[in-house]
Design an enzyme around this catalytic site. Structure first.
Site, PDB file in Angstrom:
ATOM      1  N   ARG A 104       0.966  -1.047  -0.152  1.00 32.01           N
ATOM      2  CA  ARG A 104       0.202   0.096   0.011  1.00 32.01           C
ATOM      3  C   ARG A 104       0.781   1.335  -0.143  1.00 32.01           C
ATOM      4  O   ARG A 104       0.382   2.253  -0.744  1.00 32.01           O
ATOM      5  CB  ARG A 104      -0.967   0.190   1.229  1.00 32.01           C
ATOM      6  CG  ARG A 104      -2.086  -1.116   0.991  1.00 32.01           C
ATOM      7  CD  ARG A 104      -3.084  -0.934   1.965  1.00 32.01           C
ATOM      8  NE  ARG A 104      -4.118  -2.084   2.125  1.00 32.01           N
ATOM      9  CZ  ARG A 104      -5.026  -2.359   2.728  1.00 32.01           C
ATOM     10  NH1 ARG A 104      -5.332  -1.378   3.944  1.00 32.01           N
ATOM     11  NH2 ARG A 104      -5.966  -3.196   2.641  1.00 32.01           N
ATOM     12  N   ASP A 115     -15.249   8.421  11.502  1.00 35.80           N
ATOM     13  CA  ASP A 115     -14.339   7.544  10.945  1.00 35.80           C
ATOM     14  C   ASP A 115     -12.801   8.162  10.755  1.00 35.80           C
ATOM     15  O   ASP A 115     -13.021   9.312  10.910  1.00 35.80           O
ATOM     16  CB  ASP A 115     -14.463   6.851   9.602  1.00 35.80           C
ATOM     17  CG  ASP A 115     -13.820   5.403   9.151  1.00 35.80           C
ATOM     18  OD1 ASP A 115     -14.224   4.599   9.505  1.00 35.80           O
ATOM     19  OD2 ASP A 115     -12.589   5.645   8.764  1.00 35.80           O
TER      20      ASP A 115
END
Length: 267
Positions: A38, A142
């Site tokens: 990633r 979030d």
């Protein structure tokens, strides 16, 4: 640029420690390849040669630090995921609430791309015949700014709607010109999104009648889980419920809740 940049143990441990200190997520050794995969994309995008250069940048650039956190957090969710929770809310909690109040406060912690709070909103609309007389707010938070942007847009591909019945699709979704499906205002208006680090400061005071924190604590160690669920406890009203993921458990976690059924706890 070195497109074959490797991540060594020292670099991985530095990243793992940084992520843990910031948001409590424990990146175990088996996550090293995931971290490399990633973050290599960020090295390419920034034209950096190695992970030391990237970590130096992250240390001085708050925006890139946020991008790194976004890249390393998982955002897998679905509409009406773990349906037993929604059935319990409809069958056990709402009938009792309707005899006592017309005010409801719900927190969807780690809401990802919005499917959970919108599912809650749709269920409330279907279950409360006089919903227009209720004062209802759903806080959805979030840590990822990117995923919150998607949640706020409330647009989903058709394959994201597999958990939504045909009747609910017709009632609460509108097709867009881009071939997506947008949540209609009725289900959107009671949801408010905000960025929040569960390990950071919380500005809200509560009390909440329901807290959903599902499928995020699997990334935390037991001490972190204990701190989190006890903070939730302090924000819950008496006789209110905490929902966690079915892959999670409070076994081995110090907490004051009463167990109700798998993944549902009562204050």
């Amino acid at each position: 640029m070195n497109i074959e940049a490797q991540i060594n143990q020292r670099q991985f441990e530095r990243i793992s420690r940084t992520v843990y200190d910031f948001c409590g997520i424990k990146l175990n050794q088996e996550k090293q390849n995931l971290v490399k995969s990633r973050l290599t994309k960020r090295l390419h995008a920034l034209n950096l040669n190695n992970f030391d250069e990237y970590l130096d940048l992250v240390g001085r650039d708050r925006e890139e630090f946020s991008v790194m956190i976004d890249s390393l957090t998982t955002n897998k969710t679905d509409f009406f995921r773990e349906m037993a929770h929604f059935e319990f809310l409809r069958r056990e909690i709402l009938p009792d609430l309707m005899t006592k109040t017309r005010r409801l406060r719900i927190w969807s912690a780690a809401c990802s791309s919005g499917e959970e709070p919108y599912s809650i909103s749709m269920l409330l609309h279907e279950s409360l015949p006089d919903i227009g007389r209720w004062d209802i707010k759903i806080l959805a938070t979030d840590i990822s700014s990117e995923i919150l942007g998607k949640a706020h847009r409330a647009e989903y591909d058709e394959h994201n709607l597999t958990g939504v019945s045909k009747a609910l699709r017709q009632k609460y979704f509108s097709p867009t010109t881009e071939g997506k499906y947008e949540i209609r205002p009725a289900a959107r208006n009671m949801v408010r999104f905000a960025r929040l680090n569960l390990m950071g400061d919380w500005k809200m005071k509560g009390p909440f009648d329901l807290i959903f924190c599902r499928n995020v604590m699997i990334y935390f160690d037991k001490p972190t889980q204990s701190r989190l669920v006890n903070r939730f406890y302090n924000l819950l009203a008496p006789d209110s419920h905490l929902f966690i993921g079915h892959s999670e458990s409070l076994n081995g976690v110090t907490h004051p809740y009463r167990y109700i059924q798998p993944a549902i706890y009562l204050k």
